[in-house]
Design a protein around this motif. Structure first.
Motif, PDB file in Angstrom:
ATOM      1  N   SER A   1     -28.034  -7.826 -23.639  1.00  0.00           N
ATOM      2  CA  SER A   1     -28.093  -9.136 -22.971  1.00  0.00           C
ATOM      3  C   SER A   1     -27.521  -9.034 -21.556  1.00  0.00           C
ATOM      4  O   SER A   1     -28.002  -9.694 -20.624  1.00  0.00           O
ATOM      5  CB  SER A   1     -27.372 -10.212 -23.791  1.00  0.00           C
ATOM      6  N   VAL A   2     -26.518  -8.191 -21.375  1.00  0.00           N
ATOM      7  CA  VAL A   2     -25.942  -7.982 -20.034  1.00  0.00           C
ATOM      8  C   VAL A   2     -26.993  -7.337 -19.125  1.00  0.00           C
ATOM      9  O   VAL A   2     -27.196  -7.754 -17.977  1.00  0.00           O
ATOM     10  CB  VAL A   2     -24.687  -7.084 -20.129  1.00  0.00           C
ATOM     11  N   ILE A   3     -27.700  -6.359 -19.663  1.00  0.00           N
ATOM     12  CA  ILE A   3     -28.706  -5.648 -18.867  1.00  0.00           C
ATOM     13  C   ILE A   3     -29.871  -6.587 -18.514  1.00  0.00           C
ATOM     14  O   ILE A   3     -30.429  -6.524 -17.409  1.00  0.00           O
ATOM     15  CB  ILE A   3     -29.146  -4.363 -19.609  1.00  0.00           C
ATOM     16  N   GLU A   4     -30.179  -7.498 -19.418  1.00  0.00           N
ATOM     17  CA  GLU A   4     -31.194  -8.521 -19.118  1.00  0.00           C
ATOM     18  C   GLU A   4     -30.757  -9.337 -17.891  1.00  0.00           C
ATOM     19  O   GLU A   4     -31.570  -9.650 -17.001  1.00  0.00           O
ATOM     20  CB  GLU A   4     -31.327  -9.426 -20.353  1.00  0.00           C
ATOM     21  N   LYS A   5     -29.454  -9.648 -17.842  1.00  0.00           N
ATOM     22  CA  LYS A   5     -28.929 -10.420 -16.699  1.00  0.00           C
ATOM     23  C   LYS A   5     -28.990  -9.603 -15.405  1.00  0.00           C
ATOM     24  O   LYS A   5     -29.244 -10.145 -14.338  1.00  0.00           O
ATOM     25  CB  LYS A   5     -27.500 -10.892 -16.982  1.00  0.00           C
ATOM     26  N   PHE A   6     -28.746  -8.293 -15.503  1.00  0.00           N
ATOM     27  CA  PHE A   6     -28.913  -7.437 -14.305  1.00  0.00           C
ATOM     28  C   PHE A   6     -30.355  -7.573 -13.795  1.00  0.00           C
ATOM     29  O   PHE A   6     -30.604  -7.718 -12.605  1.00  0.00           O
ATOM     30  CB  PHE A   6     -28.674  -5.957 -14.608  1.00  0.00           C
ATOM     31  N   LYS A   7     -31.289  -7.521 -14.729  1.00  0.00           N
ATOM     32  CA  LYS A   7     -32.716  -7.555 -14.351  1.00  0.00           C
ATOM     33  C   LYS A   7     -33.061  -8.901 -13.710  1.00  0.00           C
ATOM     34  O   LYS A   7     -33.814  -8.968 -12.740  1.00  0.00           O
ATOM     35  CB  LYS A   7     -33.598  -7.331 -15.581  1.00  0.00           C
ATOM     36  N   ASN A   8     -32.510  -9.969 -14.266  1.00  0.00           N
ATOM     37  CA  ASN A   8     -32.854 -11.302 -13.758  1.00  0.00           C
ATOM     38  C   ASN A   8     -32.209 -11.612 -12.407  1.00  0.00           C
ATOM     39  O   ASN A   8     -32.814 -12.251 -11.556  1.00  0.00           O
ATOM     40  CB  ASN A   8     -32.443 -12.383 -14.768  1.00  0.00           C
ATOM     41  N   THR A   9     -30.944 -11.165 -12.234  1.00  0.00           N
ATOM     42  CA  THR A   9     -30.225 -11.540 -10.993  1.00  0.00           C
ATOM     43  C   THR A   9     -30.454 -10.533  -9.862  1.00  0.00           C
ATOM     44  O   THR A   9     -30.152 -10.832  -8.708  1.00  0.00           O
ATOM     45  CB  THR A   9     -28.704 -11.663 -11.258  1.00  0.00           C
ATOM     46  N   LYS A  10     -30.935  -9.344 -10.192  1.00  0.00           N
ATOM     47  CA  LYS A  10     -31.250  -8.307  -9.198  1.00  0.00           C
ATOM     48  C   LYS A  10     -30.132  -8.074  -8.159  1.00  0.00           C
ATOM     49  O   LYS A  10     -30.338  -8.229  -6.959  1.00  0.00           O
ATOM     50  CB  LYS A  10     -32.557  -8.655  -8.459  1.00  0.00           C
ATOM     51  N   PRO A  11     -28.932  -7.704  -8.631  1.00  0.00           N
ATOM     52  CA  PRO A  11     -27.862  -7.409  -7.660  1.00  0.00           C
ATOM     53  C   PRO A  11     -28.157  -6.125  -6.889  1.00  0.00           C
ATOM     54  O   PRO A  11     -28.947  -5.285  -7.345  1.00  0.00           O
ATOM     55  CB  PRO A  11     -26.638  -7.221  -8.557  1.00  0.00           C
ATOM     56  N   ASN A  12     -27.517  -5.974  -5.722  1.00  0.00           N
ATOM     57  CA  ASN A  12     -27.601  -4.707  -4.999  1.00  0.00           C
ATOM     58  C   ASN A  12     -26.678  -3.661  -5.625  1.00  0.00           C
ATOM     59  O   ASN A  12     -26.932  -2.460  -5.543  1.00  0.00           O
ATOM     60  CB  ASN A  12     -27.201  -4.880  -3.528  1.00  0.00           C
ATOM     61  N   VAL A  13     -25.549  -4.164  -6.204  1.00  0.00           N
ATOM     62  CA  VAL A  13     -24.540  -3.274  -6.772  1.00  0.00           C
ATOM     63  C   VAL A  13     -24.025  -3.880  -8.072  1.00  0.00           C
ATOM     64  O   VAL A  13     -23.749  -5.086  -8.131  1.00  0.00           O
ATOM     65  CB  VAL A  13     -23.338  -3.111  -5.795  1.00  0.00           C
ATOM     66  N   ILE A  14     -23.876  -3.049  -9.113  1.00  0.00           N
ATOM     67  CA  ILE A  14     -23.197  -3.481 -10.339  1.00  0.00           C
ATOM     68  C   ILE A  14     -21.799  -2.877 -10.277  1.00  0.00           C
ATOM     69  O   ILE A  14     -21.638  -1.655 -10.309  1.00  0.00           O
ATOM     70  CB  ILE A  14     -23.944  -2.979 -11.588  1.00  0.00           C
ATOM     71  N   PHE A  15     -20.805  -3.744 -10.111  1.00  0.00           N
ATOM     72  CA  PHE A  15     -19.421  -3.274  -9.952  1.00  0.00           C
ATOM     73  C   PHE A  15     -18.777  -3.243 -11.334  1.00  0.00           C
ATOM     74  O   PHE A  15     -18.574  -4.280 -11.956  1.00  0.00           O
ATOM     75  CB  PHE A  15     -18.677  -4.229  -9.011  1.00  0.00           C
ATOM     76  N   SER A  16     -18.466  -2.038 -11.830  1.00  0.00           N
ATOM     77  CA  SER A  16     -18.045  -1.900 -13.224  1.00  0.00           C
ATOM     78  C   SER A  16     -16.572  -1.522 -13.383  1.00  0.00           C
ATOM     79  O   SER A  16     -16.105  -0.527 -12.830  1.00  0.00           O
ATOM     80  CB  SER A  16     -18.888  -0.839 -13.932  1.00  0.00           C
ATOM     81  N   THR A  17     -15.892  -2.347 -14.162  1.00  0.00           N
ATOM     82  CA  THR A  17     -14.529  -2.020 -14.597  1.00  0.00           C
ATOM     83  C   THR A  17     -14.488  -2.030 -16.136  1.00  0.00           C
ATOM     84  O   THR A  17     -13.482  -2.384 -16.733  1.00  0.00           O
ATOM     85  CB  THR A  17     -13.506  -3.025 -14.018  1.00  0.00           C
ATOM     86  N   VAL A  18     -15.595  -1.628 -16.716  1.00  0.00           N
ATOM     87  CA  VAL A  18     -15.663  -1.423 -18.172  1.00  0.00           C
ATOM     88  C   VAL A  18     -14.864  -0.154 -18.480  1.00  0.00           C
ATOM     89  O   VAL A  18     -14.910   0.806 -17.712  1.00  0.00           O
ATOM     90  CB  VAL A  18     -17.145  -1.265 -18.593  1.00  0.00           C
ATOM     91  N   VAL A  19     -14.112  -0.164 -19.592  1.00  0.00           N
ATOM     92  CA  VAL A  19     -13.291   1.018 -19.921  1.00  0.00           C
ATOM     93  C   VAL A  19     -13.599   1.548 -21.325  1.00  0.00           C
ATOM     94  O   VAL A  19     -14.176   0.840 -22.153  1.00  0.00           O
ATOM     95  CB  VAL A  19     -11.766   0.714 -19.831  1.00  0.00           C
ATOM     96  N   GLY A  20     -13.175   2.789 -21.563  1.00  0.00           N
ATOM     97  CA  GLY A  20     -13.228   3.387 -22.897  1.00  0.00           C
ATOM     98  C   GLY A  20     -14.646   3.738 -23.331  1.00  0.00           C
ATOM     99  O   GLY A  20     -15.525   4.039 -22.517  1.00  0.00           O
ATOM    100  N   ASP A  21     -14.869   3.675 -24.641  1.00  0.00           N
ATOM    101  CA  ASP A  21     -16.173   4.042 -25.207  1.00  0.00           C
ATOM    102  C   ASP A  21     -17.312   3.205 -24.626  1.00  0.00           C
ATOM    103  O   ASP A  21     -18.461   3.648 -24.574  1.00  0.00           O
ATOM    104  CB  ASP A  21     -16.167   3.823 -26.727  1.00  0.00           C
TER     105      ASP A  21
END
Ligand code: ACM
Length: 418
Positions: free
Chosen positions: A220-240
Motif C-alpha cells: 500500500s505504501v508503494i501504491e502511494k509512491f506511484k500515485n504521488t510521484k515524488p522525486n525522492v523517497i526519504f527513508s528512515t525505515v530500520v531493521g528487517d
C-alpha cells in the motif's frame, strides 16, 4: 595508538578526592553505587540486540565492539589492565534494554556500557545511566536534540547527515519528497529536520508515513509512491523492514534513476541481507562506507573479515562501535586505581582523538558528541557503496542544529536567548 603507558595506584579515598578536585558534583562521587574498575581488569557492558528485528544491524555492533576490545587487550590492555566485556542480548526490545542495563550497571558494576542502535532503546536505558551516574557509549546515527551527561555520542547527528544530503538531493532529483519511516522517535525527529530543510529550499512533502517496527508488507505504501510521484523517497525505515521495502520497490517496477530512495539507515549490512541488486542506484548519507579508502579502513575491514568470515561487511554503525572502544580506552588510560569511575572517564574522554577508518575523529568537549566526516554513497549491485560526495573537513557535531537557541554544554542543554 598509545594506551598501555603507566601504572599508578591510588587508594580509594585519594581517588575520590582527586575526582572532587577535578570539579565533579559531590553527588557523583558520593554515590555508593558508583561503578569502579576492579584491580587488574576493567569491566564494560556490551548491550546490542542479537535477536529481534534490529539484530540485522546490531549484531555487527556487538562484533565490532568485541573485536576492538580483543585488539586493545592483545596490545597490552589499558595500562596493563584487561578490558573484560559482559555481553547481554536485549532482543530489540526497549524494556529488555532497560532491564539488562540495570544488570550491567548495578549488578556487574561495569564502568561503561557500549550499546543501542535505536533511539527508542537509548531513551529506555537513559534513566538507568542517569540514576547510577554511569556512562553509555552510543555509536548510532540519531536525531540529535539530546544532551545527556551520561552518554558519549559517537554516531552522526542531523548536521552531519542531512545538512549536505538534502540540498544535494534537491539539486539532482527535485523538490518533491515522500517521507517513509519506522514508527518511533528517531524517524519522526529526523523527518522534522528534513521538513525544515525542505522548507528553506522551497521543497514539498508529498507524503509522510510510518510503519511499525518489523513491518514487512509495503504494497500500500508503494501504491502511494506511484500515485504521488515524488522525486525522492526519504527513508528512515530500520531493521528487517529495510530489506522488505527495497525488494518490494524493485518488484513493483520502480526505477531508482527516476525516484531514488535516499536513506539515513540503509548500510552494507541491510544491502547484504536483501541482495545488492535490490539496493543498486539508491543513496545513503553517512560518515563511513566500507569502500572508503584509507590505511585505517583497510586494516579494519581486513581484521573484521578475518574474524567474522570473508562475506562479513563493515558499516557506518559498526565503525563507530569499533572506534568508540579505542576512545574509551584512551580516556581510561588517563585514570588509574579507584579514579577509574564513569564520571572521570567521561571527563577524560572529552577532546580525545582517534584515527578511525573514516578519518580522524574527536569527542567534542562541549557536547560529548563526535567530529565526523560526512559522505554520500550510491549503492551498487556488488553490495558496496560508491562514494560520490565527501566532506573536505571533519564536521563539528551540533545536536541542536535545527533548533537554534538550544545548546548542549558539559552541564546539559541550555536555552540561549536570541
Ligand atoms: C536510530 O534509531 N537512532 C537509528
Amino acid at each position: 595508538m598509545r594506551i598501555a603507558t603507566r601504572r599508578r595506584f591510588l587508594q580509594g579515598a585519594a581517588g575520590l578526592a582527586g575526582a572532587a578536585a577535578a570539579g565533579f558534583p559531590q553527588i557523583w562521587i558520593k554515590n555508593a553505587d558508583l561503578a569502579q574498575a576492579a584491580d587488574g581488569q576493567i569491566k564494560v557492558g556490551v548491550l546490542y540486540s542479537l535477536t529481534g528485528t534490529t539484530a540485522i544491524i546490531e549484531t555487527s555492533l556487538n562484533q565490532a565492539t568485541l573485536m576492538a576490545i580483543e585488539e586493545i587487550n592483545a596490545a597490552g590492555g589499558v595500562n596493563g589492565r584487561k578490558i573484560v566485556p559482559v555481553v547481554e542480548d536485549p532482543a530489540s526490545d526497549p524494556a529488555t534494554f532497560a532491564e539488562k542495563a540495570r544488570k550491567l550497571v548495578i549488578g556487574e558494576k561495569c564502568v561503561s556500557v557500549f550499546g543501542s542502535y535505536t533511539s527508542a532503546s537509548r531513551k529506555a536505558v537513559l534513566p538507568v545511566f542517569e540514576r547510577y551516574h554511569n556512562l553509555y557509549w552510543y555509536p548510532t546515527l540519531y536525531e540529535g536534540r539530546e544532551c545527556s551527561m551520561n552518554v558519549i555520542y559517537t554516531g552522526a547527528v542531523p548536521n552531519q547527515q542531512q545538512r549536505d544530503f538534502i540540498p544535494w538531493l534537491v539539486k539532482n532529483f527535485g523538490k518533491r519528497f515522500y517521507l517513509i519511516g519506522s514508527n518511533y522517535i528517531y524517524p519522526k525527529e529526523e523527518n522534522n529536520v528534513c521538513k525544515i530543510l525542505l522548507q528553506r529550499l522551497g521543497g514539498e512533502v508529498v507524503g509522510e508515513e510510518y510503519v511499525p517496527l518489523g513491518h514487512s508488507e509495503f504494497s500500500s505504501v508503494i501504491e502511494k509512491f506511484k500515485n504521488t510521484k515524488p522525486n525522492v523517497i526519504f527513508s528512515t525505515v530500520v531493521g528487517d523492514s529495510v530489506v522488505a521495502l527495497h525488494r518490494q520497490y524493485k518488484a513493483a517496477g520502480l526505477d531508482p534513476a527516476k525516484m531514488p530512495m535516499a536513506s539515513l539507515t540503509t548500510s552494507e549490512e541491510e544491502v547484504r541481507a536483501m541482495g545488492g541488486e535490490f539496493a543498486a542506484g539508491h543513496f545513503t548519507s553517512a560518515p563511513y562506507f566500507m569502500s572508503y579508502e584509507s590505511p585505517e579502513n583497510a586494516k579494519f575491514v581486513d581484521a573484521f573479515k578475518r574474524k567474522y568470515g570473508k562475506d562479513a561487511v563493515t558499516n557506518f554503525v559498526s565503525e563507530p562501535a569499533y572506534f568508540q572502544v579505542y576512545l574509551f580506552a584512551q580516556a581510561a588510560a588517563k585514570l588509574s586505581g579507584s579514579d577509574l569511575t564513569p564520571p572521570n572517564i567521561r571527563k577524560a574522554a572529552w577532546g580525545q582523538e582517534f584515527k578511525a577508518p573514516e578519518g580522524l575523529v574527536k569527542i567534542d568537549p562541549q557536547n560529548s558528541h563526535t567530529y565526523l566526516w560526512p559522505k554520500i554513497g550510491q549503492a551498487q549491485s556488488n553490495g558496496q557503496f560508491k562514494i560520490i560526495e565527501q566532506s573536505k573537513e571533519w564536521v563539528e557535531p551540533d545536536p541542536y542544529w535545527a533548533y537554534p537557541g538550544q545548546v548542549c554544554t558539559p552541564n546539559g542543554m541550555v536555552e540561549k536567548k536570541a
